[in-house]
Design an enzyme around this catalytic site. Structure first.
Site, PDB file in Angstrom:
ATOM      1  CB  CYS A   1     -43.309  47.734  26.293  1.00 50.46           C
ATOM      2  SG  CYS A   1     -42.099  47.105  27.076  1.00 50.46           S
ATOM      3  N   GLY A   2     -40.855  48.395  23.562  1.00 51.21           N
ATOM      4  CA  GLY A   2     -39.372  49.226  23.948  1.00 51.21           C
ATOM      5  C   GLY A   2     -38.525  49.234  25.032  1.00 51.21           C
TER       6      GLY A   2
ATOM      7  CD  GLU B   1     -34.725  39.064  25.535  1.00 52.22           C
ATOM      8  OE1 GLU B   1     -35.670  39.312  26.529  1.00 52.22           O
ATOM      9  OE2 GLU B   1     -34.870  40.365  24.202  1.00 52.22           O
TER      10      GLU B   1
END
Length: 217
Positions: A13-14, A86
């Site tokens: 989703c970028g 992340e």
């Protein structure tokens, strides 16, 4: 006032693209920031986007102390923001360190990550971010399931077969490989129907019935 903001969404989703763009925008205005990531697809010490963009980043490990990382930079000038990609892989203690930096040193923290794993269970880091963040932003670029519906879940495949058991963190990507990932809508995640298994079923008896069942909901 400084904020702790958690940008979340499924894979594809970028998130990393937005992280890179946000860092560029702040740096272009003369602000000094630090970039962190963990287990990026490009390897250690890198933050990369599937669009091909990539920058050097600081690798987060189990022993990373964000407070020490930032205060250790004082001799080089003040740090005004952190980009943390992340973030689902960060520990709860590390998320609390980020919140402390926001509250006590007035540093903006922009964290990016997925919320749930391949089993649809929340990552501990994401859970703590949701609990502590000033804002949680769901990214508006929608990932799509193979059926065309909005993808809401992350699926792990091993040798092409979807699995729902195993270690929570196994590094992979959405490209083909021994371990890879695919985004699915809830319906097809519950049915364990990946794009590969859908293609197999499409050529088998009864596939017309399956297609009609999907269309009818």
């Amino acid at each position: 006032m400084a904020e702790l903001v958690f940008f979340s969404g499924t894979m594809d989703c970028g998130k990393s693209t937005l992280a890179l763009q946000l860092d560029h925008n702040h740096a272009a205005r003369g602000r000094r920031g630090l970039i962190f990531t963990r287990d990026d697809r490009a390897g250690n010490d890198r933050l990369s986007s599937r669009l091909g963009l990539e920058v050097v980043a600081r690798e987060v490990t189990d022993t990373t102390d964000f407070w020490a990382e930032v205060t250790g930079e004082r001799g080089r000038g003040s740090v005004e923001y952190l980009v943390c990609d992340e973030a689902q892989f960060y520990s709860c203690d590390q998320v609390e360190q980020l919140a402390r930096l926001v509250d006590e040193i007035e540093i903006d923290v922009f964290a990016f990550g997925i919320t749930t794993d391949f089993r649809t269970r929340l990552f501990p880091g994401s859970t703590r971010l949701i609990e502590l963040a000033d804002r949680v932003e769901v990214l508006q670029v929608q990932s799509l399931c193979w059926c065309g519906a909005r993808a809401t879940h992350n699926a792990r495949t091993v040798d092409g077969q979807m699995v729902v058991e195993g270690a929570q963190v196994v590094v992979g990507d959405t490209d083909a490989g021994e371990v890879s990932y695919e985004v699915l809508c809830r319906r097809h995640h519950m049915r364990r129907m990946t794009s590969r298994s859908a293609r197999v079923l499409a050529g088998s008896p009864g596939s017309l019935y399956l297609d009609l069942a999907d269309q009818d909901g």
